[in-house]
Motif scaffolding. Structure first.
Motif, PDB file in Angstrom:
ATOM      1  N   ALA A 467       0.840  -1.210   0.000  1.00  0.00           N
ATOM      2  CA  ALA A 467       0.000   0.000   0.000  1.00  0.00           C
ATOM      3  C   ALA A 467       0.874   1.258   0.000  1.00  0.00           C
ATOM      4  N   PHE A 470       2.261   1.814  -3.431  1.00  0.00           N
ATOM      5  CA  PHE A 470       1.231   2.343  -4.334  1.00  0.00           C
ATOM      6  C   PHE A 470       1.042   3.843  -4.119  1.00  0.00           C
ATOM      7  N   LEU A 474       1.771   7.074  -6.625  1.00  0.00           N
ATOM      8  CA  LEU A 474       0.719   8.066  -6.864  1.00  0.00           C
ATOM      9  C   LEU A 474       1.235   9.466  -6.573  1.00  0.00           C
ATOM     10  N   ALA A 489      -8.109   7.135  -2.806  1.00  0.00           N
ATOM     11  CA  ALA A 489      -7.341   6.387  -3.794  1.00  0.00           C
ATOM     12  C   ALA A 489      -6.873   5.056  -3.231  1.00  0.00           C
ATOM     13  N   LEU A 490      -6.473   5.043  -1.948  1.00  0.00           N
ATOM     14  CA  LEU A 490      -6.001   3.810  -1.341  1.00  0.00           C
ATOM     15  C   LEU A 490      -7.121   2.792  -1.222  1.00  0.00           C
ATOM     16  N   THR A 492      -9.799   2.558  -3.117  1.00  0.00           N
ATOM     17  CA  THR A 492     -10.097   2.054  -4.459  1.00  0.00           C
ATOM     18  C   THR A 492      -9.086   0.989  -4.864  1.00  0.00           C
ATOM     19  N   TRP A 493      -7.813   1.253  -4.595  1.00  0.00           N
ATOM     20  CA  TRP A 493      -6.764   0.282  -4.910  1.00  0.00           C
ATOM     21  C   TRP A 493      -6.947  -0.997  -4.106  1.00  0.00           C
ATOM     22  N   GLU A 497      -7.574  -4.888  -5.352  1.00  0.00           N
ATOM     23  CA  GLU A 497      -6.627  -5.930  -4.979  1.00  0.00           C
ATOM     24  C   GLU A 497      -7.268  -7.026  -4.145  1.00  0.00           C
TER      25      GLU A 497
END
Length: 501
Positions: A467, A470, A474, A489-490, A492-493, A497
């Motif tokens: 995380a 990622f 970003l 954003a985290l 959504t990622w 996943e």
């Protein structure tokens, strides 16, 4: 001070050099300018005369010697003074103990006593007439009885001059003064015997060429060429120390050229002569060896705070991956694809073998890897994201990388020079602007590890690392996002996943 244009200290034709071991006509005579230099030396450092009087009172000789005399005559003396004496080490200790501010005797096995006095570092060594076995460079320490015998065992004649204290008698049995005036480097005895005794002296010849811009005598160059393989008797640590001094000198190109031309570089830094790639009449490319030496000189010109060994090594070695990656293309072209990747590995391997410090090794390897990153900037396609990545990947090496990239331009095409200069200036301006707005020196995700664990409901482990990576990507791509946007954003990622519902 004598110069190459003034071939003798007096302005008269220089006398022929004497045969080793014999005094030449005029030996011991200083020009007026040189007498003034020695007088100024002893005026500034009265400690020398003060110490000389202590030795004379006890019945011993004391002479300022070697590099101290050479540098005084060249007008470049520092705070380290070297002396030689007929007193034995235990007698030296007895004489200096009541007088010195501090003493160290780590070199006493070799006849040397160290003394600190009034901000000066003094080393006093008993006359030596060492014997060498011809296998190692470690002599059987043998004390001598005469100054001339001590001077004979020194590496070069310009280091074999002495000034007695307190009476200031100048001794020059091997023509060092004339050689100093002519800026020539020669040995007191035969160079073959000198280099057989201590092969490291061949490296010193290259170092003195770099430091003093002296030219080795033809017989010295010949002996270095014939005996280059003898350098393998020397430990890598001592070779690396001499190589570092050479690179940090004012004229490293002179020393490196001497190492290459005599074959010594093939044993101490083989990647350097390997850059002399064979040329093909149908496949022309830049002379990589000469290019690398020019980049080194141009990098030196960009230094702001004194000699930088990391930058200089990177400038010299940045293209060492080219020989292994050269490919002849159809139509007469030549390519070196991924030479920066290969070069990074070669730099790391060579500097590790020379036992350079780990951090220095990694920094030079990384600069080698990054030196091509700039190319392509001038086409106008670099986004702010690309600039952030450039700064982040360079990290604390960014100032040195900027200098290396600028130095790497050796084209004679004036239009191309100006275009590259404009591109460098533009990139640095963008880095400054982004740094001011975003603190590029510390590009980190907008959320730390604790915030990631709290938001995803996980404990420490691989998920947090993924995380974090990622979010950093970003951040590099978009710049600062703020906490709310980063959390969205985290999440959504994490859903994509399969880490959260």
């Amino acid at each position: 001070m004598p110069t190459a244009e003034d071939p003798s200290p007096t302005g008269d034709p220089a006398p022929d050099s004497a045969e080793p071991g014999s005094a030449r006509p005029g030996a011991g005579e200083l020009s007026g300018l040189q007498r003034a230099a020695v007088a100024e030396l002893l005026r500034i450092f009265p400690v020398a005369d003060e110490l000389g009087r202590r030795f004379a009172k006890a019945g011993f000789e004391l002479h300022l010697v070697g590099g101290s005399v050479r540098d005084a005559l060249l007008g470049r003396l520092g705070n380290d003074l070297d002396f030689t004496t007929d007193a034995r080490p235990e007698q030296v200790l007895a004489l200096v103990k009541p007088w010195a501010e501090s003493i160290w005797d780590t070199g006493i096995a070799f006849g040397t006593v160290g003394v600190a006095k009034k901000g000066l570092q003094l080393e006093i060594t008993t006359f030596r007439s060492d014997l060498y076995d011809g296998e190692s460079r470690n002599p059987v320490v043998t004390y001598g009885d005469t100054l001339e015998g001590d001077l004979l065992r020194r590496d070069f004649a310009v280091n074999a001059m002495a000034v007695s204290v307190p009476d200031h008698r100048f001794t020059d049995p091997f023509g060092g003064l004339s050689q100093l005036a002519a800026r020539v480097l020669d040995t007191p005895g035969t160079p073959e015997q000198s280099f057989r005794d201590d092969p490291l002296r061949m490296m010193r010849a290259a170092r003195f060429a770099a430091q003093l811009a002296f030219t080795p005598a033809p017989r010295v160059v010949s002996a270095m060429t014939d005996m280059a393989a003898e350098i393998q008797r020397i430990t890598v640590e001592r070779i690396a120390a001499e190589l570092s001094k050479l690179l940090l000198a004012d004229h490293p190109r002179l020393g490196l050229t001497l190492l290459t031309n005599t074959g010594l570089a093939a044993f101490v830094l083989p990647e350097l002569p390997a850059l002399k790639l064979e040329r093909d009449e149908h496949h022309q490319h830049k002379d990589v060896y000469e290019h690398s030496l020019t980049v080194l000189e141009q990098a030196i010109a960009l230094e702001e705070h004194g000699p930088d060994l990391t930058l200089r090594l990177a400038a010299l070695l940045h293209d060492i991956g080219k020989p292994a990656t050269r490919r002849f293309e159809d139509g007469g072209g030549v390519s070196f694809h991924h030479h920066e990747v290969v070069g990074k590995k070669l730099v790391r391997k060579r500097l590790r073998e020379l036992k350079f410090p780990k951090q220095l090794t990694e920094d030079v390897a990384n600069l080698t890897f990054l030196h091509l990153r700039f190319h392509g900037y001038g086409d106008g396609r670099w986004t702010d994201s690309a600039v952030r990545r450039y700064v982040t990947d360079a990290g604390p090496l960014l100032p040195q990388l900027n200098k290396l990239v600028r130095a790497d331009c050796t084209t004679r095409n004036r239009r191309r020079q100006l275009a590259l200069q404009h591109s460098y200036d533009d990139l640095e301006a963008r880095m400054v602007a982004l740094a001011a707005a975003e603190n590029l020196a510390r590009v980190r995700p907008d959320l730390d590890g604790n915030a990631i664990m709290e938001l995803l409901g996980v404990g420490p482990g691989p998920v947090v690392g993924r995380a974090w990576a990622f979010l950093k990507e970003l951040r590099l791509e978009n710049g600062p996002m703020g906490r709310e946007a980063a959390e969205a954003a985290l999440l959504t990622w994490a859903r994509a996943e399969g880490l959260v519902e």
